[in-house]
Design a protein around this motif. Structure first.
Motif, PDB file in Angstrom:
ATOM      1  N   MET A 101       0.833  -1.212   0.000  1.00 29.55           N
ATOM      2  CA  MET A 101       0.000   0.000   0.000  1.00 29.55           C
ATOM      3  C   MET A 101       0.863   1.256   0.000  1.00 29.55           C
ATOM      4  N   LEU A 102       1.894   1.282   0.832  1.00 32.40           N
ATOM      5  CA  LEU A 102       2.758   2.462   0.916  1.00 32.40           C
ATOM      6  C   LEU A 102       3.557   2.660  -0.366  1.00 32.40           C
ATOM      7  N   ARG A 103       3.995   1.575  -0.970  1.00 31.74           N
ATOM      8  CA  ARG A 103       4.720   1.664  -2.243  1.00 31.74           C
ATOM      9  C   ARG A 103       3.812   2.266  -3.319  1.00 31.74           C
ATOM     10  N   ALA A 104       2.553   1.842  -3.332  1.00 33.08           N
ATOM     11  CA  ALA A 104       1.604   2.375  -4.315  1.00 33.08           C
ATOM     12  C   ALA A 104       1.355   3.860  -4.087  1.00 33.08           C
ATOM     13  N   GLU A 105       1.421   4.310  -2.844  1.00 31.72           N
ATOM     14  CA  GLU A 105       1.197   5.726  -2.542  1.00 31.72           C
ATOM     15  C   GLU A 105       2.282   6.622  -3.146  1.00 31.72           C
TER      16      GLU A 105
END
Length: 167
Positions: A101-105
């Protein structure tokens, strides 16, 4: 890829018989019917295979979850923003899921898509945006009922932000 109509398929079959004879045409048809064609699953009789039930359940859960997300986005102001905050504060979240999720952000164009999500814009969003939104709003979803039950009885959703009906 364009799919031929039944009439076109029959016309091609007639030309095949006229040019190469009935035996070759029938053998080609038999191979196709038995699943002996490019793209058929090797070793599967007649090209058929049994569906992976876990994959079928996951797809059905995703579809049901997205329908419920749209329902909630339509009536709950700031739900997405509150869910994003809740996801960031969730200490129980799986480490790999959090990293994903954080990588996608980090993808600014993806996050622009996510931030305009509404029932009116949903069909314009990418699959990646749908998955990111799903991850923000849904903590967990899974089957709790039998296969033939309606989705609302078959799946249970644990929301990051409980709905007003749960308060």
């Amino acid at each position: 890829m364009r799919v031929a109509s039944m009439h076109e398929w029959v016309q091609v079959g007639i030309r095949l018989i006229e040019e190469y004879g009935a035996e070759l045409a029938l053998r080609a048809l038999l191979r196709t019917l038995k699943g002996d064609y490019l793209g058929a699953e090797q070793g599967s009789p007649f090209g058929y295979h049994y569906l992976n039930q876990a994959a079928v359940d996951a797809h059905a859960a995703l579809r049901y979850g997205c329908a419920q997300i749209l329902r909630r986005l339509a009536v709950e102001p700031n739900l997405l923003q509150r869910s994003i905050s809740a996801m960031h504060a969730d200490g129980t979240m799986d480490r790999e899921d959090r990293i994903e999720m954080l990588r996608a952000e980090l993808d600014a164009s993806l996050m622009r898509e996510v931030m305009i999500a509404s029932p009116e814009t949903w069909h314009e969003l990418s699959e990646e945006a749908h998955h990111q939104i799903f991850g923000y709003l849904v903590k967990e979803i899974g089957p709790v009922g039998r296969f033939r039950l309606p989705p609302e009885q078959r799946f249970r959703i644990e929301w990051r932000i409980p709905g007003p009906w749960e308060a």
